[in-house]
Design an enzyme around this catalytic site. Structure first.
Site, mmCIF file in Angstrom:
data_model
loop_
_atom_site.group_PDB
_atom_site.id
_atom_site.type_symbol
_atom_site.label_atom_id
_atom_site.label_comp_id
_atom_site.label_asym_id
_atom_site.label_seq_id
_atom_site.Cartn_x
_atom_site.Cartn_y
_atom_site.Cartn_z
ATOM 1 N N HIS A 74 5.973 1.592 -6.347
ATOM 2 C CA HIS A 74 5.675 2.088 -4.996
ATOM 3 C C HIS A 74 6.266 3.477 -4.829
ATOM 4 C CE1 HIS A 74 5.360 2.184 -0.600
ATOM 5 N NE2 HIS A 74 4.460 1.237 -0.781
ATOM 6 N N ASP A 122 0.454 -5.620 -2.935
ATOM 7 C CA ASP A 122 -0.827 -5.955 -3.568
ATOM 8 C C ASP A 122 -0.708 -6.981 -4.685
ATOM 9 O OD1 ASP A 122 -1.346 -2.633 -2.899
ATOM 10 O OD2 ASP A 122 -2.671 -4.204 -2.151
HETATM 11 C C1 SDX Z 1 0.004 0.582 -1.635
HETATM 12 O O1 SDX Z 1 2.424 4.296 0.391
HETATM 13 C C2 SDX Z 1 2.282 3.125 0.799
HETATM 14 O O2 SDX Z 1 2.974 2.664 1.663
HETATM 15 C C3 SDX Z 1 1.155 2.359 0.189
HETATM 16 C C4 SDX Z 1 1.086 0.903 0.580
HETATM 17 C C5 SDX Z 1 0.725 0.742 2.006
HETATM 18 O O3 SDX Z 1 1.054 -0.308 2.580
HETATM 19 O O4 SDX Z 1 0.046 1.636 2.550
HETATM 20 O O5 SDX Z 1 2.322 0.273 0.322
HETATM 21 C C6 SDX Z 1 0.017 0.176 -0.223
HETATM 22 O O6 SDX Z 1 -0.708 1.477 -1.958
HETATM 23 C C7 SDX Z 1 0.934 -0.076 -2.607
HETATM 24 C C8 SDX Z 1 0.810 0.505 -4.027
HETATM 25 C C9 SDX Z 1 -0.415 -0.134 -4.677
HETATM 26 N N1 SDX Z 1 -0.705 0.506 -5.962
HETATM 27 C C10 SDX Z 1 -0.506 -0.143 -7.113
HETATM 28 O O7 SDX Z 1 0.028 -1.239 -7.206
HETATM 29 C C11 SDX Z 1 -1.031 0.590 -8.332
HETATM 30 C C12 SDX Z 1 0.016 0.498 -9.422
HETATM 31 N N2 SDX Z 1 1.180 1.266 -8.957
HETATM 32 C C13 SDX Z 1 1.249 2.624 -9.478
HETATM 33 O O8 SDX Z 1 0.021 3.295 -9.572
HETATM 34 C C14 SDX Z 1 2.401 3.383 -8.861
HETATM 35 O O9 SDX Z 1 3.484 2.555 -8.807
HETATM 36 C C15 SDX Z 1 2.245 4.041 -7.524
HETATM 37 C C16 SDX Z 1 1.058 4.916 -7.455
HETATM 38 C C17 SDX Z 1 2.184 3.025 -6.431
HETATM 39 C C18 SDX Z 1 3.482 4.887 -7.363
HETATM 40 O O10 SDX Z 1 3.444 5.823 -8.418
HETATM 41 P P1 SDX Z 1 4.669 6.809 -8.673
HETATM 42 O O11 SDX Z 1 5.101 7.454 -7.429
HETATM 43 O O12 SDX Z 1 4.351 7.642 -9.865
HETATM 44 O O13 SDX Z 1 5.804 5.783 -9.079
HETATM 45 P P2 SDX Z 1 7.186 6.221 -9.574
HETATM 46 O O14 SDX Z 1 7.476 7.663 -9.314
HETATM 47 O O15 SDX Z 1 8.145 5.208 -9.018
HETATM 48 O O16 SDX Z 1 7.054 6.026 -11.173
HETATM 49 C C19 SDX Z 1 8.232 6.057 -11.933
HETATM 50 C C20 SDX Z 1 7.818 5.705 -13.325
HETATM 51 C C21 SDX Z 1 6.767 6.645 -13.905
HETATM 52 O O17 SDX Z 1 6.969 6.637 -15.292
HETATM 53 P P3 SDX Z 1 7.892 7.827 -15.966
HETATM 54 O O18 SDX Z 1 7.069 9.111 -15.807
HETATM 55 O O19 SDX Z 1 9.181 7.866 -15.204
HETATM 56 O O20 SDX Z 1 8.014 7.408 -17.423
HETATM 57 O O21 SDX Z 1 7.231 4.402 -13.371
HETATM 58 C C22 SDX Z 1 5.904 4.497 -13.850
HETATM 59 C C23 SDX Z 1 5.465 5.916 -13.627
HETATM 60 O O22 SDX Z 1 4.471 6.256 -14.588
HETATM 61 N N3 SDX Z 1 5.099 3.545 -13.079
HETATM 62 C C24 SDX Z 1 4.439 2.527 -13.602
HETATM 63 C C25 SDX Z 1 3.853 1.861 -12.509
HETATM 64 N N4 SDX Z 1 4.187 2.494 -11.375
HETATM 65 C C26 SDX Z 1 4.958 3.537 -11.739
HETATM 66 N N5 SDX Z 1 4.275 2.118 -14.883
HETATM 67 C C27 SDX Z 1 3.498 1.011 -15.044
HETATM 68 N N6 SDX Z 1 2.911 0.310 -14.038
HETATM 69 C C28 SDX Z 1 3.075 0.718 -12.776
HETATM 70 N N7 SDX Z 1 2.494 0.039 -11.786
#
Ligand code: SDX
Length: 396
Positions: free
Chosen positions: A273, A331
């Site tokens: 998130h 989700d």
């Molecule tokens: C919603 O904003 C909101 O409030 C949204 C929401 C709402 O109610 O409106 O809460 C609803 O959208 C929830 C999120 C739903 N999306 C997903 O579940 C899709 C999977 N999640 C990812 O796409 C991701 O976690 C995000 C987009 C939600 C957040 O992405 P970020 O900001 O890049 O996450 P981060 O900075 O914490 O990531 C840190 C690391 C990164 O790797 P490094 O570059 O440090 O090596 O963690 C990795 C990211 O690549 N990472 C994941 C991951 N999420 C982050 N790796 C694998 N699987 C994942 N799901």
């Protein structure tokens, strides 16, 4: 209201906007709607009470809730001419495409009589959208399965009315299952608002230009559709289905290894998130709702639910996820419980949009109501070419 929140000046200078509606503490995994914890609202209130709270700033008493519900009930039908919009879509159109189009089209029916500077007009727009979204979401579904549209019934609850419009037919009386009705109502509460997420920020930015609220909500729906945002519940269920097909729980290790391999581009959908760096409180409540619904339907051994819980357990113990503070978000379980409710996968994000409409319109109204509200204008960090002169094409 209960205590002064203090911000360091640095934060305020980068904050997109100030709001009194929803508070998230990402490190603690805390979510408050107007100061009330989501855990208490989900158990003690229903969705219409939550709508009243988000719009008005406090929970309603009995009389206020009854009046609010009566006002919503007066607007559950859509203009009969609106039904023709649905017929213009291909049968296999994604229901979110239909929703974006039809909610935007509401502008053609209501915006010219609307003065957004008038608080009562803003409130009526909110009532209209909250009332009509279940009708339009159910119509998008009925259109996709070739069944007749069901008119709303005002003697049913908000969730019960929606279930009947989704699953009922003119051929027989639809019996609302109270356990499933309560579960759906709770799912709506959990998705109602979430501070300045991508779709809410879109609604605010669109609204800051003075665009009518129906067009702004259509923009929010379009943003929510993306798999990184509201489309994640659909993507999460697809992901669980693929793991199940490849061998289920025994194959979780292979899947996790794939996620860790950056080149695979594979994400653990429903995890991570932008704000929560702890467990999303909504995910815990969604898992409990899952238990209740699967138990009511005798599906306690649903293989995808068992797979999701095992996947969560393994991920939460894995260094890759622990280090990156990746936890289940709203989700992760919502797809499983919606599937058990009989909602088809492609409708999950429409349900999210239905629930989030109140958050969007509350945030829109808060912004429009601000004194000297200005149009949004995000600035950029320019990293392109410095000034240079054009030469004639023959010399390029
Ligand atoms: C919603 O904003 C909101 O409030 C949204 C929401 C709402 O109610 O409106 O809460 C609803 O959208 C929830 C999120 C739903 N999306 C997903 O579940 C899709 C999977 N999640 C990812 O796409 C991701 O976690 C995000 C987009 C939600 C957040 O992405 P970020 O900001 O890049 O996450 P981060 O900075 O914490 O990531 C840190 C690391 C990164 O790797 P490094 O570059 O440090 O090596 O963690 C990795 C990211 O690549 N990472 C994941 C991951 N999420 C982050 N790796 C694998 N699987 C994942 N799901």
């Amino acid at each position: 209201a209960s205590g002064k929140f203090t911000f360091d000046p640095g934060f305020l200078s980068t904050a997109a906007c100030e709001s009194k509606i929803t508070y998230i503490d990402g490190d603690k995994g805390e979510l408050l709607y107007r100061g009330f914890p989501i855990e208490q609202l989900a158990v003690n209130c229903d969705y219409l009470e939550t709508c009243y709270l988000l719009l008005n700033g406090d929970l309603p008493n009995e009389a206020q809730r009854k009046d609010f519900e009566n006002r919503v009930l007066k607007h559950t039908m859509i203009h009969e001419q609106m039904t023709r919009f649905f017929a213009g879509f291909r049968r296999d159109a994604h229901p979110m495409a239909i929703l974006v189009g039809c909610v935007g089209a509401l502008s053609a029916f209501y915006h010219d009589s609307l003065d957004i500077q008038n608080p009562e007009h803003r409130f009526v727009s909110a009532i209209r959208l909250i009332a009509k979204m279940p009708t339009m979401v159910a119509m998008a579904y009925k259109y996709s399965v070739g069944q007749p549209f069901m008119y709303p019934r005002n003697d049913l609850s908000y969730a019960g009315n929606f279930m009947r419009m989704m699953f009922g037919t003119p051929c027989e009386e639809y019996q609302v299952n109270p356990v499933l009705e309560r579960a759906l109502d709770r799912i709506l509460i959990l998705h109602a608002d979430h501070e300045q997420n991508a779709s809410t920020s879109t609604v605010r930015l669109a609204g800051s230009s003075g665009a009518n609220p129906f067009a702004c909500i259509a923009a929010g729906i379009a943003t929510l559709w993306g798999p990184a945002h509201g489309g994640a519940n659909e993507a999460c269920l697809v992901m669980l289905g693929e793991i199940q097909q490849q061998g289920g729980i025994e194959k979780i290790g292979d899947f996790i290894a794939n996620v860790k391999d950056k080149n695979s581009g594979v994400k653990l959908m429903g995890f991570g998130h932008r704000v929560y760096k702890n467990y999303d409180p909504r995910a815990k409540l969604m898992r409990e709702t899952c238990y209740e619904v699967l138990g009511e339907l005798g599906l306690e051994n649903d293989p995808l639910f068992a797979l999701a819980m095992k996947l969560e357990q393994i991920a939460l113990e894995d260094e890759y996820f622990v280090q990156r503070k990746l936890y289940p978000n709203v989700d992760f379980y919502s797809g499983i419980v919606q599937r058990a409710l009989g909602i088809p996968t492609e409708m999950f994000t429409c349900i999210f949009a239905l629930a989030r409409t109140v958050g969007w319109i509350a945030q829109w109204g808060e912004m429009i109501g601000e004194p000297d509200q200005k149009i949004g204008r995000p600035r950029q960090l320019f990293t392109g070419s410095t000034r240079r002169e054009v030469v004639p094409i023959a010399q390029r």
